[in-house]
Design a protein around this motif. Structure first.
Motif, PDB file in Angstrom:
ATOM      1  N   LYS A  69     146.621   3.386  51.688  1.00 42.02           N
ATOM      2  CA  LYS A  69     146.967   2.571  52.856  1.00 42.02           C
ATOM      3  C   LYS A  69     145.981   1.430  53.031  1.00 42.02           C
ATOM      4  N   LYS A  70     144.696   1.711  52.866  1.00 42.74           N
ATOM      5  CA  LYS A  70     143.681   0.669  52.980  1.00 42.74           C
ATOM      6  C   LYS A  70     143.854  -0.374  51.885  1.00 42.74           C
ATOM      7  N   GLN A  71     144.186   0.073  50.675  1.00 40.97           N
ATOM      8  CA  GLN A  71     144.367  -0.874  49.579  1.00 40.97           C
ATOM      9  C   GLN A  71     145.572  -1.779  49.832  1.00 40.97           C
ATOM     10  N   ARG A  72     146.629  -1.225  50.404  1.00 37.64           N
ATOM     11  CA  ARG A  72     147.790  -2.059  50.737  1.00 37.64           C
ATOM     12  C   ARG A  72     147.425  -3.086  51.811  1.00 37.64           C
ATOM     13  N   GLU A  73     146.617  -2.672  52.773  1.00 33.11           N
ATOM     14  CA  GLU A  73     146.209  -3.584  53.837  1.00 33.11           C
ATOM     15  C   GLU A  73     145.356  -4.726  53.285  1.00 33.11           C
TER      16      GLU A  73
ATOM     17  N   ARG B 278     140.991   9.068  47.022  1.00 39.11           N
ATOM     18  CA  ARG B 278     140.499   9.277  48.381  1.00 39.11           C
ATOM     19  C   ARG B 278     141.591   9.982  49.177  1.00 39.11           C
ATOM     20  N   ASN B 279     141.232  11.086  49.808  1.00 38.50           N
ATOM     21  CA  ASN B 279     142.227  11.947  50.438  1.00 38.50           C
ATOM     22  C   ASN B 279     142.521  11.633  51.894  1.00 38.50           C
ATOM     23  N   HIS B 280     141.631  10.888  52.545  1.00 37.92           N
ATOM     24  CA  HIS B 280     141.798  10.648  53.969  1.00 37.92           C
ATOM     25  C   HIS B 280     141.735   9.163  54.270  1.00 37.92           C
ATOM     26  N   TYR B 281     142.538   8.743  55.217  1.00 33.69           N
ATOM     27  CA  TYR B 281     142.463   7.367  55.706  1.00 33.69           C
ATOM     28  C   TYR B 281     141.881   7.400  57.104  1.00 33.69           C
TER      29      TYR B 281
END
Length: 217
Positions: A115-119, A147-150
C-alpha cells in the motif's frame, strides 16, 4: 528538451542549473559528508548491529545529518518523486565501496508495504539496488523480504511492544546458504535491520551484511 528549457534541473542545495541527471552541483558535492567506512573493517554500524544480531560486514555511504546535504539527497529520493536519485546514489557508492573477491551472494532491499509503495509510486531502494547489481554483477531480489503491516513507524513500534514477538517482516521464499546484503536508506537504531536479519539467519545457513545510503551517527 523543451521542458528542460522552461524547467531546468537545479542543484538541491544552491539552486544552480545543472545537468538533468545530477542532484547537486560540483561545488555543493564537496559538502556531502561521506563516511569512508571500510566495509570489512570496524565501524559504528557494525558495533550497533553486533548488539542485535550476528553481522558480517557493514557500510554506510554518507553521514545522515539533520541539517546536512545527505538528508536533502535522501529526502529528494523518498518524498520528491526523484526515483532516479537512487541511480545517482548507487554511482557514488560504486566509486567508494570495494568488495574485492568477497562479494555477497544476493542484494535484498528493505521492502515497503504494498500500500505504501502504491502511494509513493516506487520503492526508493529498487533503482539503487538494481544499479549496484549491474555494477558489481550480484543478483538482487526485491521480493525476498516482505513487510507484513501497514502503519506509521511509531504506531508499529507500539504494536510490536504490545504483542511482544510480532515481526513486521517475513521471507517470501526459502533461502539457504547465502550471504545476503541487506540494503536500506538510513540506519538509525538498527531495529529494522535486526528484524529482517533474524528472518534470514533463521531460514537456513545464511549470513547477513548491511549496506545503507546514510547512517545517523
Amino acid at each position: 528538451m523543451i521542458l528542460d528549457l522552461f524547467f531546468p534541473n537545479r542543484c538541491i542545495h544552491c539552486s544552480r542549473i545543472i545537468d538533468a541527471k545530477l542532484l547537486v552541483c560540483s561545488l555543493c558535492f564537496e559538502h556531502i559528508h561521506f563516511t569512508h567506512f571500510d566495509y570489512f573493517g570496524e565501524n559504528i554500524i557494525k558495533e550497533k548491529c553486533r548488539l542485535l544480531f550476528p553481522v558480517e560486514n557493514t557500510y554506510a555511504l554518507m553521514k545522515f545529518e539533520q541539517d546536512g546535504l545527505s538528508r536533502k539527497v535522501i529526502h529528494e529520493l523518498k518524498y520528491k518523486s526523484r526515483e532516479n536519485a537512487g541511480r545517482t546514489i548507487a554511482e557514488w557508492t560504486s566509486e567508494r565501496l570495494i568488495f574485492s573477491d568477497q562479494k555477497p551472494d544476493l542484494l535484498a532491499p528493505v521492502p515497503l508495504h504494498p500500500k505504501k509503495q502504491r502511494e509513493r509510486g516506487y520503492n526508493q531502494l529498487h533503482l539503487f539496488t538494481e544499479t549496484l547489481s549491474r555494477f558489481y554483477d550480484i543478483p538482487f531480489d526485491h521480493e525476498l523480504v516482505q513487510r507484513n503491516h501497514y502503519s506509521k513507524a511509531q504506531a508499529l513500534k507500539d504494536k510490536e511492544h504490545r504483542l511482544g514477538t510480532v515481526n513486521p517482516f517475513s521471507l517470501s521464499k526459502p533461502v539457504s546458504g547465502k550471504h545476503v546484503l541487506l540494503i536500506d536508506d538510513v540506519f538509525t537504531t538498527g531495529n529494522t535491520a535486526s528484524s529482517i536479519a533474524w528472518e534470514i539467519l533463521n531460514a537456513g545457513d545464511n549470513k547477513v551484511s548491511i549496506l545503507v545510503m546514510a547512517a545517523d551517527l
